[in-house]
Design a protein around this motif. Structure first.
Motif, short mmCIF file in Angstrom:
data_model
loop_
_atom_site.label_atom_id
_atom_site.label_comp_id
_atom_site.label_asym_id
_atom_site.label_seq_id
_atom_site.Cartn_x
_atom_site.Cartn_y
_atom_site.Cartn_z
N VAL A 12 8.44 3.66 0.98
CA VAL A 12 9.33 4.40 1.89
C VAL A 12 9.11 3.92 3.32
CG1 VAL A 12 9.80 6.67 2.89
CG2 VAL A 12 9.56 6.42 0.42
N ARG A 13 7.86 3.76 3.71
CA ARG A 13 7.56 3.30 5.08
C ARG A 13 8.09 1.89 5.32
NH1 ARG A 13 2.28 3.07 7.21
NH2 ARG A 13 3.27 3.50 9.20
N GLN A 14 8.01 1.02 4.31
CA GLN A 14 8.53 -0.34 4.47
C GLN A 14 10.05 -0.33 4.60
OE1 GLN A 14 6.98 -2.42 1.08
NE2 GLN A 14 5.12 -3.04 2.13
N ASP A 19 6.42 1.17 9.22
CA ASP A 19 5.18 0.39 9.26
C ASP A 19 5.33 -0.94 10.00
OD1 ASP A 19 6.73 -0.99 7.44
OD2 ASP A 19 5.07 -1.38 6.06
N ALA A 20 6.38 -1.08 10.79
CA ALA A 20 6.67 -2.35 11.46
C ALA A 20 5.54 -2.79 12.37
CB ALA A 20 7.98 -2.25 12.24
N TYR A 21 4.96 -1.86 13.12
CA TYR A 21 3.89 -2.24 14.05
C TYR A 21 2.64 -2.69 13.28
CZ TYR A 21 0.66 -2.19 17.98
OH TYR A 21 -0.26 -2.57 18.94
N GLU A 22 2.31 -2.01 12.20
CA GLU A 22 1.16 -2.42 11.40
C GLU A 22 1.38 -3.82 10.80
OE1 GLU A 22 2.57 0.61 11.04
OE2 GLU A 22 0.98 2.01 11.56
N ARG A 23 2.62 -4.07 10.33
CA ARG A 23 2.93 -5.40 9.80
C ARG A 23 2.86 -6.46 10.90
NH1 ARG A 23 8.20 -5.61 7.73
NH2 ARG A 23 8.66 -3.57 8.58
#
Length: 61
Positions: A12-14, A19-23
């Motif tokens: 869901v986060r993807q 989760d863009a900043y973590e990626r």
């Protein structure tokens, strides 16, 4: 059951981009670790992302 919930939530986060900043940090660590400039802060990252999203003509006609 908890493992399935974690996998679902990660998906869901993807999909949502949450989760863009973590990626970005993960990518930076793998490909730019020797760079002289530090990674963008979370605020700088999202400002740059929003600026990219809203550039140019955004209408149908």
């Amino acid at each position: 059951m908890l493992k399935h919930l974690k996998v679902f939530w990660r998906g869901v986060r993807q999909l949502s981009g949450d989760d863009a900043y973590e990626r970005y940090l993960h990518h930076y660590a793998r490909h730019h670790a020797d760079a002289e400039t530090p990674p963008l802060s979370k605020a700088e990252f999202f400002k740059q992302w929003q600026d990219g999203q809203w550039q140019g003509v955004k209408r149908c006609c």
